[in-house]
Design a protein around this motif. Structure first.
Motif, PDB file in Angstrom:
ATOM      1  N   LEU A 172       0.007   0.930  11.400  1.00 38.85           N
ATOM      2  CA  LEU A 172       0.710   2.027  12.060  1.00 38.85           C
ATOM      3  C   LEU A 172      -0.104   2.460  13.274  1.00 38.85           C
ATOM      4  CD1 LEU A 172       1.515   4.124   8.844  1.00 38.85           C
ATOM      5  CD2 LEU A 172       3.013   2.501  10.028  1.00 38.85           C
ATOM      6  N   THR A 173       0.563   2.742  14.363  1.00 40.63           N
ATOM      7  CA  THR A 173      -0.142   3.190  15.575  1.00 40.63           C
ATOM      8  C   THR A 173       0.580   4.391  16.164  1.00 40.63           C
ATOM      9  OG1 THR A 173       1.107   1.697  16.998  1.00 40.63           O
ATOM     10  CG2 THR A 173      -0.992   0.873  16.156  1.00 40.63           C
ATOM     11  N   LYS A 174      -0.189   5.200  16.840  1.00 39.22           N
ATOM     12  CA  LYS A 174       0.348   6.325  17.611  1.00 39.22           C
ATOM     13  C   LYS A 174      -0.465   6.420  18.897  1.00 39.22           C
ATOM     14  CE  LYS A 174       2.234   9.174  13.930  1.00 39.22           C
ATOM     15  NZ  LYS A 174       2.288  10.515  13.363  1.00 39.22           N
TER      16      LYS A 174
ATOM     17  N   LEU B  39       2.128   6.078  -5.369  1.00 42.74           N
ATOM     18  CA  LEU B  39       1.527   7.135  -6.177  1.00 42.74           C
ATOM     19  C   LEU B  39       0.543   7.921  -5.330  1.00 42.74           C
ATOM     20  CD1 LEU B  39       0.816   5.056  -9.399  1.00 42.74           C
ATOM     21  CD2 LEU B  39       2.807   6.493  -8.911  1.00 42.74           C
ATOM     22  N   ARG B  40       0.332   9.132  -5.650  1.00 40.97           N
ATOM     23  CA  ARG B  40      -0.635  10.029  -5.010  1.00 40.97           C
ATOM     24  C   ARG B  40      -0.944   9.654  -3.560  1.00 40.97           C
ATOM     25  NH1 ARG B  40      -5.652   9.555  -8.090  1.00 40.97           N
ATOM     26  NH2 ARG B  40      -4.879   7.541  -8.607  1.00 40.97           N
ATOM     27  N   LEU B  41      -0.335  10.350  -2.693  1.00 39.78           N
ATOM     28  CA  LEU B  41      -0.507  10.064  -1.272  1.00 39.78           C
ATOM     29  C   LEU B  41      -0.601  11.361  -0.493  1.00 39.78           C
ATOM     30  CD1 LEU B  41      -0.574   7.754   0.806  1.00 39.78           C
ATOM     31  CD2 LEU B  41       1.889   7.933   0.960  1.00 39.78           C
TER      32      LEU B  41
ATOM     33  N   LEU C 211      -3.922   2.936  12.122  1.00 37.18           N
ATOM     34  CA  LEU C 211      -4.151   3.050  10.684  1.00 37.18           C
ATOM     35  C   LEU C 211      -3.605   1.788  10.032  1.00 37.18           C
ATOM     36  CD1 LEU C 211      -5.021   4.645   8.150  1.00 37.18           C
ATOM     37  CD2 LEU C 211      -2.695   5.613   8.110  1.00 37.18           C
ATOM     38  N   THR C 212      -4.496   1.025   9.387  1.00 40.45           N
ATOM     39  CA  THR C 212      -4.080  -0.163   8.654  1.00 40.45           C
ATOM     40  C   THR C 212      -3.974   0.235   7.181  1.00 40.45           C
ATOM     41  OG1 THR C 212      -5.208  -1.587  10.223  1.00 40.45           O
ATOM     42  CG2 THR C 212      -4.634  -2.565   8.098  1.00 40.45           C
ATOM     43  N   VAL C 213      -2.765   0.130   6.659  1.00 44.90           N
ATOM     44  CA  VAL C 213      -2.508   0.518   5.270  1.00 44.90           C
ATOM     45  C   VAL C 213      -2.331  -0.750   4.445  1.00 44.90           C
ATOM     46  CG1 VAL C 213      -1.023   1.833   3.710  1.00 44.90           C
ATOM     47  CG2 VAL C 213      -1.330   2.599   6.085  1.00 44.90           C
ATOM     48  N   THR C 214      -3.114  -0.853   3.373  1.00 46.07           N
ATOM     49  CA  THR C 214      -2.983  -1.972   2.440  1.00 46.07           C
ATOM     50  C   THR C 214      -2.430  -1.416   1.136  1.00 46.07           C
ATOM     51  OG1 THR C 214      -4.879  -3.047   3.462  1.00 46.07           O
ATOM     52  CG2 THR C 214      -4.213  -3.850   1.286  1.00 46.07           C
ATOM     53  N   TYR C 215      -1.335  -1.992   0.695  1.00 47.64           N
ATOM     54  CA  TYR C 215      -0.700  -1.558  -0.546  1.00 47.64           C
ATOM     55  C   TYR C 215      -1.137  -2.509  -1.660  1.00 47.64           C
ATOM     56  CZ  TYR C 215       2.158   1.098   2.699  1.00 47.64           C
ATOM     57  OH  TYR C 215       2.573   1.959   3.684  1.00 47.64           O
ATOM     58  N   VAL C 216      -1.639  -1.929  -2.754  1.00 48.13           N
ATOM     59  CA  VAL C 216      -2.138  -2.726  -3.891  1.00 48.13           C
ATOM     60  C   VAL C 216      -1.478  -2.247  -5.173  1.00 48.13           C
ATOM     61  CG1 VAL C 216      -4.380  -3.243  -2.832  1.00 48.13           C
ATOM     62  CG2 VAL C 216      -4.125  -1.193  -4.231  1.00 48.13           C
ATOM     63  N   ASN C 217      -1.405  -3.159  -6.170  1.00 47.13           N
ATOM     64  CA  ASN C 217      -0.857  -2.760  -7.469  1.00 47.13           C
ATOM     65  C   ASN C 217      -1.984  -2.212  -8.344  1.00 47.13           C
ATOM     66  OD1 ASN C 217      -2.236  -5.002  -8.449  1.00 47.13           O
ATOM     67  ND2 ASN C 217      -0.380  -6.262  -8.684  1.00 47.13           N
ATOM     68  N   PHE C 218      -1.673  -1.914  -9.618  1.00 51.73           N
ATOM     69  CA  PHE C 218      -2.680  -1.326 -10.521  1.00 51.73           C
ATOM     70  C   PHE C 218      -3.884  -2.239 -10.733  1.00 51.73           C
ATOM     71  CE2 PHE C 218       0.475   1.758 -12.354  1.00 51.73           C
ATOM     72  CZ  PHE C 218      -0.287   2.882 -12.065  1.00 51.73           C
ATOM     73  N   PHE C 219      -3.695  -3.511 -10.539  1.00 57.62           N
ATOM     74  CA  PHE C 219      -4.785  -4.462 -10.753  1.00 57.62           C
ATOM     75  C   PHE C 219      -5.596  -4.701  -9.482  1.00 57.62           C
ATOM     76  CE2 PHE C 219      -1.297  -5.545 -13.654  1.00 57.62           C
ATOM     77  CZ  PHE C 219      -1.917  -5.243 -14.854  1.00 57.62           C
TER      78      PHE C 219
ATOM     79  N   THR D 126       1.496  11.011   8.591  1.00 52.39           N
ATOM     80  CA  THR D 126       1.975  11.797   7.448  1.00 52.39           C
ATOM     81  C   THR D 126       2.194  10.908   6.229  1.00 52.39           C
ATOM     82  OG1 THR D 126       4.301  11.525   8.001  1.00 52.39           O
ATOM     83  CG2 THR D 126       3.144  13.407   9.001  1.00 52.39           C
ATOM     84  N   ALA D 127       2.177  11.540   5.064  1.00 51.16           N
ATOM     85  CA  ALA D 127       2.417  10.833   3.809  1.00 51.16           C
ATOM     86  C   ALA D 127       3.793  10.168   3.829  1.00 51.16           C
ATOM     87  CB  ALA D 127       2.295  11.798   2.627  1.00 51.16           C
ATOM     88  N   SER D 128       4.759  10.828   4.417  1.00 52.01           N
ATOM     89  CA  SER D 128       6.114  10.233   4.460  1.00 52.01           C
ATOM     90  C   SER D 128       6.143   8.981   5.346  1.00 52.01           C
ATOM     91  CB  SER D 128       7.146  11.262   4.902  1.00 52.01           C
ATOM     92  OG  SER D 128       6.858  11.741   6.185  1.00 52.01           O
ATOM     93  N   GLU D 129       5.385   8.954   6.450  1.00 52.71           N
ATOM     94  CA  GLU D 129       5.311   7.750   7.302  1.00 52.71           C
ATOM     95  C   GLU D 129       4.670   6.596   6.527  1.00 52.71           C
ATOM     96  OE1 GLU D 129       4.699   9.352  11.851  1.00 52.71           O
ATOM     97  OE2 GLU D 129       3.025   9.632  10.453  1.00 52.71           O
TER      98      GLU D 129
END
Length: 195
Positions: A147-149, A175-177, A130-138, A160-163
């Motif tokens: 992340l790998t398992k 926000l909202r996850l 799972l490749t997670v990209t974090y972005v701001n409001f813009f 999980t949302a906590s991971e």
């Protein structure tokens, strides 16, 4: 009458005729007697043989997904030592694409007697990514993480949302996850908004 004094003539002895004698043989000096060498038992013939380490890479169900062998040659009956690094290199060289070891710390050094074979099973599994990209409001990227398992049971992988929240850039508020499910053997992407 005059008397003439008697004179005595010393007696001379005439050597008896000597017969020629043979010259005596020269006396040889005594040769020292060398001590006898101890009898050394014959060395047994040294036999060489292979020590074979067979590695089976198995999934959670026990199915073999790959195998490898490492061989060392030495004196039969003695022990060959395969280092953890040698074992790991052999395993990684045979891992199918999309697979990883469940527990790399389980790969250790192994001793095998020359002339024998040792079989070891090492658990491997399909990888869920799972490749997670974090972005701001813009929509501007502020960070990313992969992340790998590794599969250890049937079914899909759940991140999980906590991971996902724990992997966010420091100081970010997620926000909202919710949890994200990814099939083993596949990749997925997720965009997460942070403030």
């Amino acid at each position: 009458e005059t008397t003439v004094p008697e004179t005595t003539v010393p007696e001379t002895t005439v050597p008896e005729e000597t017969q020629p004698t043979e010259p005596e043989a020269p006396v040889e000096p005594e040769t020292p007697v060398e001590p006898e060498e101890p009898v050394v038992p014959e060395e047994p013939e040294v036999t060489y043989a292979d020590a074979v380490l067979t590695l089976w890479l198995v999934d959670y169900s026990g199915k073999t997904v790959a195998s490898s062998q490492i061989t060392l040659n030495g004196v039969e009956g003695e022990k060959a030592s395969f280092s953890a690094e040698e074992v790991m290199a052999a395993v990684k060289a045979q891992l199918p694409k999309g697979y990883a070891l469940v527990d790399e710390s389980a790969v250790t050094a192994v001793e095998v007697e020359y002339g024998k074979e040792h079989i070891a099973s090492i658990q491997a599994g399909k990888v869920a990514t799972l490749t997670v990209t974090y972005v701001n409001f813009f929509g501007r990227k502020v960070g990313s993480v992969t992340l790998t398992k590794v599969q250890t049971s049937a079914g899909s992988c759940r991140f999980t949302a906590s991971e996902i929240r724990a992997a966010a850039p420091a100081g970010s508020l997620v926000l909202r996850l919710s949890n994200k499910t990814v099939s083993y053997g596949s990749n997925a992407s997720l965009y997460v908004t942070v403030i």
